[in-house]
Design a protein around this motif. Structure first.
Motif, PDB file in Angstrom:
ATOM      1  N   ARG B  28      91.860  25.148 -19.225  1.00 33.66           N
ATOM      2  CA  ARG B  28      92.921  24.235 -19.612  1.00 33.66           C
ATOM      3  C   ARG B  28      93.402  23.406 -18.409  1.00 33.66           C
ATOM      4  O   ARG B  28      93.688  22.222 -18.525  1.00 33.66           O
ATOM      5  CB  ARG B  28      94.074  25.073 -20.169  1.00 33.66           C
ATOM      6  CG  ARG B  28      94.988  24.305 -21.065  1.00 33.66           C
ATOM      7  CD  ARG B  28      95.910  25.280 -21.758  1.00 33.66           C
ATOM      8  NE  ARG B  28      96.822  24.554 -22.625  1.00 33.66           N
ATOM      9  CZ  ARG B  28      97.889  25.095 -23.172  1.00 33.66           C
ATOM     10  NH1 ARG B  28      98.174  26.358 -22.959  1.00 33.66           N
ATOM     11  NH2 ARG B  28      98.670  24.382 -23.941  1.00 33.66           N
ATOM     12  N   TYR B  29      93.500  24.071 -17.247  1.00 35.37           N
ATOM     13  CA  TYR B  29      93.938  23.354 -16.042  1.00 35.37           C
ATOM     14  C   TYR B  29      92.889  22.337 -15.608  1.00 35.37           C
ATOM     15  O   TYR B  29      93.248  21.251 -15.120  1.00 35.37           O
ATOM     16  CB  TYR B  29      94.267  24.325 -14.900  1.00 35.37           C
ATOM     17  CG  TYR B  29      94.875  23.600 -13.721  1.00 35.37           C
ATOM     18  CD1 TYR B  29      96.221  23.237 -13.709  1.00 35.37           C
ATOM     19  CD2 TYR B  29      94.098  23.221 -12.627  1.00 35.37           C
ATOM     20  CE1 TYR B  29      96.770  22.529 -12.666  1.00 35.37           C
ATOM     21  CE2 TYR B  29      94.641  22.512 -11.571  1.00 35.37           C
ATOM     22  CZ  TYR B  29      95.979  22.176 -11.590  1.00 35.37           C
ATOM     23  OH  TYR B  29      96.526  21.450 -10.548  1.00 35.37           O
ATOM     24  N   GLY B  31      91.099  20.535 -17.548  1.00 39.72           N
ATOM     25  CA  GLY B  31      91.310  19.363 -18.384  1.00 39.72           C
ATOM     26  C   GLY B  31      92.576  18.605 -18.030  1.00 39.72           C
ATOM     27  O   GLY B  31      92.580  17.379 -17.968  1.00 39.72           O
ATOM     28  N   SER B  33      94.243  18.614 -15.164  1.00 33.49           N
ATOM     29  CA  SER B  33      94.284  18.078 -13.798  1.00 33.49           C
ATOM     30  C   SER B  33      93.135  17.121 -13.509  1.00 33.49           C
ATOM     31  O   SER B  33      93.205  16.328 -12.574  1.00 33.49           O
ATOM     32  CB  SER B  33      94.220  19.222 -12.783  1.00 33.49           C
ATOM     33  OG  SER B  33      92.932  19.841 -12.836  1.00 33.49           O
ATOM     34  N   VAL B  49      77.213  30.586  -5.128  1.00 35.61           N
ATOM     35  CA  VAL B  49      77.686  30.030  -3.854  1.00 35.61           C
ATOM     36  C   VAL B  49      78.473  31.067  -3.047  1.00 35.61           C
ATOM     37  O   VAL B  49      79.199  30.735  -2.119  1.00 35.61           O
ATOM     38  CB  VAL B  49      78.526  28.737  -4.050  1.00 35.61           C
ATOM     39  CG1 VAL B  49      77.671  27.630  -4.653  1.00 35.61           C
ATOM     40  CG2 VAL B  49      79.769  28.994  -4.899  1.00 35.61           C
ATOM     41  N   MET B  59      95.252  24.562  -6.437  1.00 35.20           N
ATOM     42  CA  MET B  59      96.400  23.814  -6.943  1.00 35.20           C
ATOM     43  C   MET B  59      97.040  24.486  -8.154  1.00 35.20           C
ATOM     44  O   MET B  59      98.232  24.309  -8.405  1.00 35.20           O
ATOM     45  CB  MET B  59      95.999  22.377  -7.297  1.00 35.20           C
ATOM     46  CG  MET B  59      95.761  21.478  -6.099  1.00 35.20           C
ATOM     47  SD  MET B  59      97.155  21.432  -4.929  1.00 35.20           S
ATOM     48  CE  MET B  59      98.504  20.986  -5.992  1.00 35.20           C
ATOM     49  N   PHE B  60      96.255  25.252  -8.909  1.00 37.21           N
ATOM     50  CA  PHE B  60      96.829  25.992 -10.038  1.00 37.21           C
ATOM     51  C   PHE B  60      97.744  27.091  -9.498  1.00 37.21           C
ATOM     52  O   PHE B  60      98.883  27.258  -9.942  1.00 37.21           O
ATOM     53  CB  PHE B  60      95.722  26.581 -10.919  1.00 37.21           C
ATOM     54  CG  PHE B  60      96.234  27.321 -12.130  1.00 37.21           C
ATOM     55  CD1 PHE B  60      96.622  26.639 -13.261  1.00 37.21           C
ATOM     56  CD2 PHE B  60      96.350  28.703 -12.117  1.00 37.21           C
ATOM     57  CE1 PHE B  60      97.118  27.321 -14.379  1.00 37.21           C
ATOM     58  CE2 PHE B  60      96.832  29.394 -13.220  1.00 37.21           C
ATOM     59  CZ  PHE B  60      97.213  28.695 -14.359  1.00 37.21           C
ATOM     60  N   MET B  62      99.147  27.151  -6.639  1.00 32.89           N
ATOM     61  CA  MET B  62     100.299  26.484  -6.011  1.00 32.89           C
ATOM     62  C   MET B  62     101.332  26.074  -7.066  1.00 32.89           C
ATOM     63  O   MET B  62     102.538  26.181  -6.849  1.00 32.89           O
ATOM     64  CB  MET B  62      99.794  25.273  -5.228  1.00 32.89           C
ATOM     65  CG  MET B  62     100.822  24.654  -4.311  1.00 32.89           C
ATOM     66  SD  MET B  62     100.133  23.264  -3.363  1.00 32.89           S
ATOM     67  CE  MET B  62     101.564  22.905  -2.308  1.00 32.89           C
ATOM     68  N   CYS B  84     101.669  24.634   1.347  1.00 36.68           N
ATOM     69  CA  CYS B  84     101.044  25.942   1.596  1.00 36.68           C
ATOM     70  C   CYS B  84      99.629  25.744   2.111  1.00 36.68           C
ATOM     71  O   CYS B  84      99.060  24.654   2.040  1.00 36.68           O
ATOM     72  CB  CYS B  84     101.015  26.795   0.327  1.00 36.68           C
ATOM     73  SG  CYS B  84      99.863  26.193  -0.924  1.00 36.68           S
ATOM     74  N   ARG B  85      99.081  26.823   2.625  1.00 35.85           N
ATOM     75  CA  ARG B  85      97.651  26.891   2.924  1.00 35.85           C
ATOM     76  C   ARG B  85      96.994  27.748   1.846  1.00 35.85           C
ATOM     77  O   ARG B  85      97.614  28.678   1.314  1.00 35.85           O
ATOM     78  CB  ARG B  85      97.408  27.569   4.283  1.00 35.85           C
ATOM     79  CG  ARG B  85      97.848  26.738   5.458  1.00 35.85           C
ATOM     80  CD  ARG B  85      97.541  27.486   6.743  1.00 35.85           C
ATOM     81  NE  ARG B  85      97.998  26.733   7.897  1.00 35.85           N
ATOM     82  CZ  ARG B  85      98.120  27.263   9.107  1.00 35.85           C
ATOM     83  NH1 ARG B  85      97.829  28.548   9.306  1.00 35.85           N
ATOM     84  NH2 ARG B  85      98.529  26.520  10.112  1.00 35.85           N
ATOM     85  N   PHE B  86      95.735  27.436   1.588  1.00 35.12           N
ATOM     86  CA  PHE B  86      94.971  28.230   0.615  1.00 35.12           C
ATOM     87  C   PHE B  86      94.137  29.224   1.406  1.00 35.12           C
ATOM     88  O   PHE B  86      93.077  28.886   1.926  1.00 35.12           O
ATOM     89  CB  PHE B  86      94.112  27.318  -0.250  1.00 35.12           C
ATOM     90  CG  PHE B  86      94.937  26.279  -0.973  1.00 35.12           C
ATOM     91  CD1 PHE B  86      95.727  26.634  -2.055  1.00 35.12           C
ATOM     92  CD2 PHE B  86      94.955  24.961  -0.543  1.00 35.12           C
ATOM     93  CE1 PHE B  86      96.517  25.690  -2.704  1.00 35.12           C
ATOM     94  CE2 PHE B  86      95.735  24.009  -1.195  1.00 35.12           C
ATOM     95  CZ  PHE B  86      96.523  24.378  -2.268  1.00 35.12           C
TER      96      PHE B  86
END
Lengths: 152, 140
Positions: B28-29, B31, B33, B49, B59-60, B62, B84-86
């Protein structure tokens, strides 16, 4: 690979106008599960003095990151976009984004450095209305992780 | 009602919240974003990966974390800065429980101009996932 230092300090032409839609804000607020009425109900927003519903704080990324990603894809920069992750993010607000806003974004590269093989690009994006009113500035660092081979 | 500046002290703890993050939330995010990066919805690609599984958008995470601040404020317009930092990905398994993000926040500084610094701690499986997560708010 070292990033092209000629990009540092460079500002890019303003983005196309982003028209902030009421339903887009509602969709975004629902996607993050946020039922605060000020993001959904014009009457609740009006009670706080807003012309229409306002957007959650991180909605600004939708508006600004396109401009930053456009820069990051410039082949002359030398960033391997396939290895990019989001390093950090900061927002500095003058006011919330509001439904009906027409926004333009101007991106500026603030730094481009390589730390332990990771290319790090920091960009600022100034988001204003088409009338020139500042709404929010976003600061983003994106990181292209070092390739697996030692010394790459 | 937005809390009054005079009524809070350094060390004041905002009401903590927990957020369950399911695979469906990430789709959903994507779509909402416009960020359709495959590692946020495709386990095959995520593991190829080197990730343990599908991960949430930074960003979700956050967006969820700051709800502790905006819910407390009432008027999200009182938020002046947020960053913030990720530092660690939030891994979201393909099950009915998902990941659980726990967010706490407290006032760590009061400034002269009726603004306050709030330090946010967001954790998942007892490990913090955001670094230097801070917000600046203006209170009446």
């Amino acid at each position: 690979m070292a990033l092209n230092q000629e990009f540092v300090g460079r500002s890019f032409p303003p983005s196309p106008v982003y028209q902030v839609g009421r339903e887009k804000i509602r969709e975004f607020a629902s996607a993050i599960g946020d039922s605060n009425p000020v993001f959904h109900d014009p009457a609740a927003a009006a009670a706080l003095g807003y012309a229409d519903i306002i957007a959650p704080p991180t909605f600004a990324i939708i508006v600004s990151l396109k401009a930053v990603i456009g820069v990051a894809h410039d082949p002359d920069l030398g960033l391997d976009y396939s290895r990019v992750v989001h390093g950090d993010q900061r927002f500095v607000y003058t006011r919330p984004i509001c439904a009906g806003d027409e926004l333009v974004t101007t991106a500026t590269i603030e730094s481009a450095r390589t730390v332990a093989g990771n290319d790090m690009l920091s960009a600022r994006a100034d988001v204003t209305t088409t009338a020139g009113e500042h709404v929010v500035t976003t600061y983003s660092t994106i990181v292209a992780r070092a390739a697996e081979e030692a010394g790459a | 009602m937005t809390p009054a500046f005079a009524d809070i002290e350094v060390g004041f703890e905002l009401p903590a919240q927990e957020f369950a993050i399911m695979r469906a939330d990430l789709v959903r995010y994507c779509g909402a974003s416009g960020d359709f990066n495959v590692i946020h919805w495709n386990e095959r690609v995520a593991t190829s990966v080197g990730l343990p599984n599908v991960i949430a958008h930074g960003m979700f995470t956050m967006a969820e974390a700051v709800r502790v601040v905006t819910d407390w404020l009432g008027d999200p317009g009182a938020l002046l800065e947020y960053g913030c930092r990720f530092t660690r990905p939030v891994v979201v398994p393909d099950d009915d429980q998902g990941a659980v993000l726990t967010v706490t926040a407290k006032v760590t500084e009061k400034r002269e101009d009726n603004t306050a610094l709030i330090t946010i701690t967001a954790s998942c499986d007892d490990a913090t996932v955001l670094g230097k997560a801070q917000a600046v708010v203006r209170l009446p």
